[in-house]
Design a protein around this motif. Structure first.
Motif, short mmCIF file in Angstrom:
data_model
loop_
_atom_site.label_atom_id
_atom_site.label_comp_id
_atom_site.label_asym_id
_atom_site.label_seq_id
_atom_site.Cartn_x
_atom_site.Cartn_y
_atom_site.Cartn_z
N VAL A 93 0.86 -1.18 0.00
CA VAL A 93 0.00 0.00 0.00
C VAL A 93 0.89 1.23 0.00
O VAL A 93 1.88 1.30 0.75
N HIS A 94 0.57 2.20 -0.86
CA HIS A 94 1.38 3.41 -0.99
C HIS A 94 0.55 4.65 -0.65
O HIS A 94 -0.54 4.83 -1.19
N ALA A 95 1.08 5.46 0.25
CA ALA A 95 0.43 6.71 0.62
C ALA A 95 0.97 7.84 -0.25
O ALA A 95 2.07 7.74 -0.82
N GLY A 96 0.20 8.91 -0.35
CA GLY A 96 0.66 10.01 -1.18
C GLY A 96 -0.10 11.30 -0.96
O GLY A 96 -1.04 11.37 -0.15
N VAL A 97 0.34 12.31 -1.70
CA VAL A 97 -0.23 13.66 -1.63
C VAL A 97 -0.45 14.16 -3.03
O VAL A 97 0.39 13.95 -3.92
N ILE A 98 -1.59 14.81 -3.25
CA ILE A 98 -1.91 15.42 -4.54
C ILE A 98 -2.41 16.84 -4.30
O ILE A 98 -3.18 17.07 -3.37
N ALA A 99 -1.99 17.77 -5.15
CA ALA A 99 -2.52 19.13 -5.11
C ALA A 99 -2.88 19.56 -6.52
O ALA A 99 -2.11 19.33 -7.46
N VAL A 100 -4.05 20.16 -6.67
CA VAL A 100 -4.48 20.74 -7.94
C VAL A 100 -4.71 22.22 -7.70
O VAL A 100 -5.49 22.60 -6.82
N VAL A 101 -4.00 23.07 -8.44
CA VAL A 101 -4.05 24.51 -8.23
C VAL A 101 -4.39 25.21 -9.54
O VAL A 101 -3.87 24.84 -10.60
N SER A 102 -5.26 26.20 -9.47
CA SER A 102 -5.62 26.96 -10.66
C SER A 102 -4.57 28.03 -10.94
O SER A 102 -3.77 28.38 -10.06
N SER A 103 -4.58 28.57 -12.15
CA SER A 103 -3.56 29.55 -12.52
C SER A 103 -3.69 30.86 -11.75
O SER A 103 -2.75 31.65 -11.73
N ASP A 104 -4.82 31.06 -11.08
CA ASP A 104 -4.93 32.24 -10.21
C ASP A 104 -4.49 31.94 -8.78
O ASP A 104 -4.70 32.75 -7.86
N GLY A 105 -3.89 30.77 -8.58
CA GLY A 105 -3.28 30.44 -7.30
C GLY A 105 -4.15 29.76 -6.29
O GLY A 105 -3.71 29.51 -5.16
N LYS A 106 -5.36 29.39 -6.66
CA LYS A 106 -6.28 28.78 -5.71
C LYS A 106 -6.12 27.26 -5.70
O LYS A 106 -6.00 26.63 -6.75
N LEU A 107 -6.16 26.68 -4.51
CA LEU A 107 -6.15 25.23 -4.37
C LEU A 107 -7.55 24.72 -4.69
O LEU A 107 -8.50 24.99 -3.96
N VAL A 108 -7.69 23.98 -5.79
CA VAL A 108 -9.02 23.53 -6.24
C VAL A 108 -9.23 22.04 -6.05
O VAL A 108 -10.33 21.53 -6.22
N GLY A 109 -8.17 21.33 -5.68
CA GLY A 109 -8.28 19.89 -5.43
C GLY A 109 -7.12 19.42 -4.57
O GLY A 109 -6.01 19.95 -4.67
N GLU A 110 -7.40 18.43 -3.72
CA GLU A 110 -6.35 17.98 -2.82
C GLU A 110 -6.62 16.55 -2.36
O GLU A 110 -7.77 16.14 -2.19
N PHE A 111 -5.55 15.82 -2.16
CA PHE A 111 -5.62 14.54 -1.46
C PHE A 111 -4.44 14.51 -0.51
O PHE A 111 -3.30 14.77 -0.91
N GLY A 112 -4.67 14.21 0.74
CA GLY A 112 -3.61 14.26 1.72
C GLY A 112 -3.27 15.70 2.08
O GLY A 112 -4.00 16.64 1.76
N ASP A 113 -2.16 15.87 2.74
CA ASP A 113 -1.73 17.19 3.20
C ASP A 113 -0.80 17.82 2.18
O ASP A 113 0.40 17.51 2.14
N SER A 114 -1.32 18.72 1.37
CA SER A 114 -0.53 19.30 0.28
C SER A 114 0.45 20.37 0.75
O SER A 114 1.13 20.98 -0.06
N THR A 115 0.54 20.58 2.08
CA THR A 115 1.59 21.45 2.60
C THR A 115 2.89 20.67 2.81
O THR A 115 3.89 21.25 3.25
N LEU A 116 2.87 19.39 2.50
CA LEU A 116 4.08 18.56 2.62
C LEU A 116 5.23 19.19 1.83
O LEU A 116 5.09 19.50 0.65
N VAL A 117 6.36 19.36 2.49
CA VAL A 117 7.54 19.93 1.84
C VAL A 117 8.37 18.78 1.25
O VAL A 117 8.75 17.86 1.96
N THR A 118 8.63 18.86 -0.05
CA THR A 118 9.37 17.79 -0.70
C THR A 118 10.06 18.31 -1.96
O THR A 118 9.74 19.40 -2.47
#
Length: 333
Positions: free
Chosen positions: A17-42
């Protein structure tokens, strides 16, 4: 807590089983989709290559040395060291009056086994030319020679090119330079760590570049990668096949340790994702599920990418013994 988003089966059960993070951001800078904690620094690793190519374009080196779109695509590549890649790197170096001995990326076994077999049969040793990053490094050499910077230390953090790249990363991700964690990539180049959602923000700007600083360079880079996807990766490489199947509607670039970024110009969004344990085998089905959720793939495109929807797991007898399955719900805002 890490959230699982994919699993690997064997004998009808989830073996891994693999855990992960996803972030979807619009070109105006808004977070429009997320899975997990997208503040993860990597680290974005090689998915950052389109950003790293921006100073090369803006320096004027492209016109000075007569580089074309295909060369620019290779500057952004993690290539398989097929002939289409290595021969072009050699031509790029010839144009700037250097040879492969100036490449600071170091050698490794090529992704293409055909290339490796050919080298062995010819009795040749691996060189930096066969690094999957030799395209990026050739572009960095072109920048350095064109602007008169040291061509021997272009990979070091204090080199003018690496400082220019740091400025670009800070501007496009909207993270202050002092807050960006620096590391060293597998090829010796500085790499940058920052939140996943900010990486997605940078790729969202590639989806709609004209409104942003570095917009002209981003437009050229995006156009080159989408026009020459085979040079970005190679045969049976997921980012290449995704751009090919969508006829360049989507920009995609993978990075080591299970990182990938995607830009969808039609929707003006950027996507960044990270597999927490670094295993990139789950990236293709996770990307496909994300794009399907966003309505970004047509039926024909999905059919062309079918082998990536739930990739087969095979044994050494080439028998199918399991599959890799994405299993998550993207939270849309």
């Amino acid at each position: 807590m890490d959230k699982p988003f994919a699993y690997v089966t064997r004998g009808g059960i989830a073996e891994s089983v693999h855990a992960g993070v996803i972030a979807v951001v619009s070109s105006d800078g808004k977070l429009v989709g997320e899975f997990g904690d997208s503040t993860l620094v990597t680290f974005a690793r090689s998915a950052c290559k389109p950003l790293q190519a921006i100073p090369v374009v803006e320096s004027g080196a492209m016109a000075s040395y007569g580089f074309d779109e295909a060369d620019l695509a290779l500057f952004c590549a993690s290539h398989s060291s097929e002939l289409q890649h290595t021969e072009r790197v050699e031509r790029i170096l010839e144009k700037i009056g250097l040879d492969e001995s100036y490449l600071q990326c170091g050698p490794h076994m090529p992704h293409s086994m055909e290339t490796y077999d050919r080298l062995i049969q010819a009795g040749k040793s691996l060189s930096s030319l066969y690094s999957n990053c030799s395209g990026k490094h050739s572009g960095m050499l072109a920048y350095s020679k064109h602007v008169g910077a040291d061509i021997h230390t272009y990979h070091q953090v204090n080199h003018p090119l690496q400082q220019a790249i740091l400025e670009v990363v800070a501007e496009l991700t909207e993270v202050q330079k002092q807050d960006i964690v620096l590391g060293v990539d597998g090829c010796g180049i500085p790499v940058h760590a920052l939140p996943v959602r900010n990486w997605a923000k940078a790729y969202a700007k590639f989806a709609h570049p004209d409104a942003f600083v570095h917009g002209d360079a981003m437009r050229q880079i995006s156009s080159a990668m989408r026009a020459y996807p085979q040079l970005v990766g190679g045969t049976d490489r997921f980012d290449t096949d995704l751009m090919t199947a969508t006829h360049g509607r989507i920009l995609a670039k993978g990075g080591a340790e299970g990182f990938m970024m995607v830009a969808i110009p039609e929707q003006s969004v950027g996507i960044a994702m990270k597999v927490r344990d670094g295993n990139a085998r789950v990236i293709p089905p996770v990307v496909i599920r994300t794009l399907t959720t966003l309505g970004a793939l047509s039926n024909d495109e999905l059919e062309a990418l079918q082998k990536y929807v739930a990739p087969e797991v095979k044994n050494t007898r080439d028998e199918v013994v399991g599959e890799i399955v994405a299993d998550f719900e993207l939270s849309l805002t």
